[in-house]
Design an enzyme around this catalytic site. Structure first.
Site, mmCIF file in Angstrom:
data_model
loop_
_atom_site.group_PDB
_atom_site.id
_atom_site.type_symbol
_atom_site.label_atom_id
_atom_site.label_comp_id
_atom_site.label_asym_id
_atom_site.label_seq_id
_atom_site.Cartn_x
_atom_site.Cartn_y
_atom_site.Cartn_z
ATOM 1 N N HIS A 49 0.853 -1.184 0.000
ATOM 2 C CA HIS A 49 0.000 0.000 0.000
ATOM 3 C C HIS A 49 0.897 1.244 0.000
ATOM 4 C CE1 HIS A 49 0.555 -0.905 4.399
ATOM 5 N NE2 HIS A 49 0.985 0.340 4.323
HETATM 6 C C1 T46 Z 1 2.946 0.762 6.873
HETATM 7 C C2 T46 Z 1 3.713 -0.491 7.068
HETATM 8 C C3 T46 Z 1 5.191 -0.242 7.177
HETATM 9 C C4 T46 Z 1 -4.356 -0.333 13.392
HETATM 10 O O1 T46 Z 1 -5.483 -0.568 13.901
HETATM 11 N N1 T46 Z 1 -3.617 0.732 13.799
HETATM 12 C C5 T46 Z 1 -2.388 1.021 13.284
HETATM 13 O O2 T46 Z 1 -1.752 2.012 13.706
HETATM 14 C C6 T46 Z 1 -1.873 0.166 12.252
HETATM 15 C C7 T46 Z 1 -0.514 0.452 11.630
HETATM 16 C C8 T46 Z 1 -2.619 -0.904 11.841
HETATM 17 N N2 T46 Z 1 -3.848 -1.149 12.407
HETATM 18 C C9 T46 Z 1 -4.612 -2.320 11.972
HETATM 19 C C10 T46 Z 1 -5.086 -2.309 10.525
HETATM 20 C C11 T46 Z 1 -5.107 -3.794 10.161
HETATM 21 O O3 T46 Z 1 -6.337 -4.332 10.564
HETATM 22 O O4 T46 Z 1 -3.768 -3.472 12.088
HETATM 23 C C12 T46 Z 1 -4.007 -4.387 11.049
HETATM 24 C C13 T46 Z 1 -2.729 -4.698 10.276
HETATM 25 O O5 T46 Z 1 -2.344 -3.510 9.543
HETATM 26 P P1 T46 Z 1 -1.763 -3.560 8.050
HETATM 27 O O6 T46 Z 1 -2.321 -4.726 7.329
HETATM 28 O O7 T46 Z 1 -1.949 -2.211 7.430
HETATM 29 O O8 T46 Z 1 -0.195 -3.826 8.352
HETATM 30 P P2 T46 Z 1 1.045 -3.832 7.339
HETATM 31 O O9 T46 Z 1 2.140 -4.536 8.037
HETATM 32 O O10 T46 Z 1 0.628 -4.319 6.014
HETATM 33 O O11 T46 Z 1 1.422 -2.261 7.181
HETATM 34 C C14 T46 Z 1 1.890 -1.520 8.303
HETATM 35 C C15 T46 Z 1 1.173 -0.160 8.403
HETATM 36 O O12 T46 Z 1 -0.255 -0.363 8.394
HETATM 37 C C16 T46 Z 1 1.524 0.785 7.275
HETATM 38 O O13 T46 Z 1 1.096 2.098 7.596
HETATM 39 O O14 T46 Z 1 3.418 1.700 6.254
HETATM 40 O O15 T46 Z 1 3.292 -1.280 8.183
#
Ligand code: T46
Length: 133
Positions: A49
């Site tokens: 993303h």
């Molecule tokens: C990024 C990369 C480096 C939350 O509720 N609060 C938060 O602050 C974050 C970061 C995530 N979430 C929830 C959203 C999803 O349901 O946690 C779950 C996993 O998040 P996501 O699939 O977006 O995680 P990554 O590892 O794909 O990405 C993350 C960050 O979301 C993103 O901003 O830049 O790490």
């Protein structure tokens, strides 16, 4: 492309090491949120993303992982493998993280609170937005 590696100053003595992160001295934005990623399964890729309005600094405080960054034209890979190496990522950079070591703890400092509306999770929409800019 709006990313750079920032070398974080290590404070150490005979007891071990310490890294202090203060904004704006070491972190080029006001820190609003901190999250960390750990226990990532082998062969898993995360991210995929971009953010419209978010600055972040990513640090592997333990272990290592690789960030693949794409601005719509160029791709760069950065391996984070030291608690003294920070990766600053600005707006509109598509990121994917892979090659997580078993002991990886990836800590991320962010300039804004969590907002799902800020994410661009569809690669075609991302490409349209960066190519029209
Ligand atoms: C990024 C990369 C480096 C939350 O509720 N609060 C938060 O602050 C974050 C970061 C995530 N979430 C929830 C959203 C999803 O349901 O946690 C779950 C996993 O998040 P996501 O699939 O977006 O995680 P990554 O590892 O794909 O990405 C993350 C960050 O979301 C993103 O901003 O830049 O790490």
């Amino acid at each position: 492309m709006d990313f750079r590696v920032i070398n974080l100053h290590e404070l150490g003595d005979e007891r071990g090491c310490l890294v202090a992160l203060e904004s704006p001295k070491h972190v080029p934005f006001d820190i609003k949120r901190v999250y960390y990623i750990y226990g990532t399964k082998p062969d898993v890729s995360r991210g995929a993303h971009a953010h419209q309005n978010l600055n972040q600094l990513a640090i592997c405080v333990s272990g290592s992982c690789v960030f693949k960054l794409f601005d719509g034209r160029e791709t760069n890979e950065v391996r984070l493998d030291s608690p003294t190496k920070g990766l600053f990522i600005g707006n509109m950079i598509w990121r994917e993280m892979h090659s997580f070591s078993e002991d990886c703890v990836l800590m991320v400092l962010a300039s804004r609170n969590y907002d799902e509306q800020d994410y661009i999770r569809d690669r075609d929409s991302f490409l349209k937005l960066v190519n029209q800019a």
